[in-house]
Design a protein around this motif. Structure first.
Motif, PDB file in Angstrom:
ATOM      1  N   GLU A 133      51.116 -18.181 -48.498  1.00 59.09           N
ATOM      2  CA  GLU A 133      50.113 -17.168 -48.175  1.00 59.09           C
ATOM      3  C   GLU A 133      50.290 -15.970 -49.104  1.00 59.09           C
ATOM      4  O   GLU A 133      51.416 -15.523 -49.369  1.00 59.09           O
ATOM      5  N   TYR A 134      49.189 -15.451 -49.600  1.00 61.32           N
ATOM      6  CA  TYR A 134      49.242 -14.246 -50.428  1.00 61.32           C
ATOM      7  C   TYR A 134      49.195 -13.024 -49.518  1.00 61.32           C
ATOM      8  O   TYR A 134      48.323 -12.902 -48.661  1.00 61.32           O
ATOM      9  N   ILE A 135      50.156 -12.122 -49.701  1.00 58.39           N
ATOM     10  CA  ILE A 135      50.205 -10.878 -48.944  1.00 58.39           C
ATOM     11  C   ILE A 135      50.173  -9.724 -49.936  1.00 58.39           C
ATOM     12  O   ILE A 135      50.955  -9.715 -50.900  1.00 58.39           O
ATOM     13  N   GLU A 136      49.293  -8.775 -49.702  1.00 56.98           N
ATOM     14  CA  GLU A 136      49.267  -7.575 -50.538  1.00 56.98           C
ATOM     15  C   GLU A 136      50.486  -6.728 -50.179  1.00 56.98           C
ATOM     16  O   GLU A 136      50.581  -6.186 -49.082  1.00 56.98           O
ATOM     17  N   LEU A 137      51.421  -6.624 -51.116  1.00 57.46           N
ATOM     18  CA  LEU A 137      52.706  -5.991 -50.850  1.00 57.46           C
ATOM     19  C   LEU A 137      52.749  -4.574 -51.407  1.00 57.46           C
ATOM     20  O   LEU A 137      52.234  -4.303 -52.493  1.00 57.46           O
TER      21      LEU A 137
END
Length: 302
Positions: A100-104
């Motif tokens: 999953e891509y998470i905006e960090l």
């Protein structure tokens, strides 16, 4: 995406991902993400939005399998947001881990520090029966043994420090580290005569590059090297390279105050990571390792 940063996925990898996850990246564009010194890390886009894709040679599949296992363990605790594993596998040429891509966002400020500390307290209150883990895994690219032990000192010497010392000797650093390190290893149990840690669930590689918050401010951890051990080991690692807000330490220590002797344990636990960096990246870390060994020897060999 800047044109210079755009690349295409290997067609066989895209097909393998589709079989495992149902996500179709055929012909999709990808861009490199920062922070990957061991794997290639890409942002790839399917119709549903972006995903994070880690790639390495096919022989690295055990490393990705171990990472997926660690992420599942952390997610099961529920304290942190953890990237969901979407697919893990390999073709003849390439191993992959789709996440999953998470905006960090980096931890920045008191509120981020407080929330992250509260989540870490919840993680560390997840107590098991033994020290170690149900499978071996990796610390960076280095194999990490997790054979369960009842005694923490034995586990840390046998499964952490001794293997790194053996690798350092094989690389030619044994003379520089000297016989003091072996003597320190023999005296480690003496550090735990009056301090009996419990087998907490640990991230295992908790430096600031593996810690963040998402767009909503929820604490996020990733790139784990999980096992059950002394919670001080995670706290010590957080201090090794800095980058955590002051409020993080104040909040954590208010909930779980360190027992007497933490400063010495911090040096012991971080010696493991410095030896690992020495073995992975070379003699730039040798001086730091030598200083840590001398510090421990001055206390333990008096």
């Amino acid at each position: 995406m800047p044109v210079s940063n755009v690349q295409k996925l290997n067609a066989e990898t895209a097909q393998a991902i589709k079989v495992l996850s149902g996500l179709d990246f055929s012909g999709a564009e990808a861009r490199a993400l920062g922070g990957g010194c061991i794997n290639r890390v890409l942002e790839v886009r399917a119709h549903d939005g972006p995903c994070c894709l880690k790639l390495n040679a096919a022989g690295a599949l055990p490393m990705f399998d171990a990472e997926a296992d660690g992420l599942a363990a952390l997610a099961g605790n529920g304290a942190f947001r953890v990237p969901q594993v979407l697919a893990c596998g390999a073709t003849a040429d390439e191993a992959f881990l789709l996440l999953e891509y998470i905006e960090l966002h980096p931890l920045s400020g008191a509120e981020d520090g407080r929330r992250f500390a509260e989540a870490l307290v919840q993680l560390h209150l997840d107590i098991g029966e033994d020290f170690g883990w149900g499978r071996d895994n990796f610390i960076g690219a280095s194999p990490q043994a997790n054979t369960p032990h009842h005694a923490w000192a034995q586990f840390f010497v046998r499964c952490r420090l001794a293997p790194q010392l053996e690798r350092a000797r094989s690389a030619g650093y044994g003379t520089a580290l000297g016989s003091e390190l072996e003597q320190v290893l023999a005296r480690v149990p003496a550090m735990f005569l009056d301090y009996c840690p419990r087998p907490s669930l640990l991230h295992g590689d908790l430096w600031n590059g593996n810690a963040a918050v998402d767009a909503g401010g929820r604490p996020v951890i990733f790139d784990p090297a999980v096992y059950r051990g002394d919670r001080d080991a995670d706290l010590a690692m957080s201090e090794l390279f800095g980058g955590f807000p002051t409020a993080f330490y104040a909040t954590y220590r208010a909930a779980l105050p360190p027992a007497e002797g933490y400063a010495q344990r911090k040096t012991l636990y971080n010696l493991y990571h410095v030896l690992n960096h020495l073995n992975l990246f070379g003699r730039a870390y040798l001086g730091q390792a030598e200083r840590m060994v001398r510090s421990l020897a001055s206390e333990l060999l008096r």
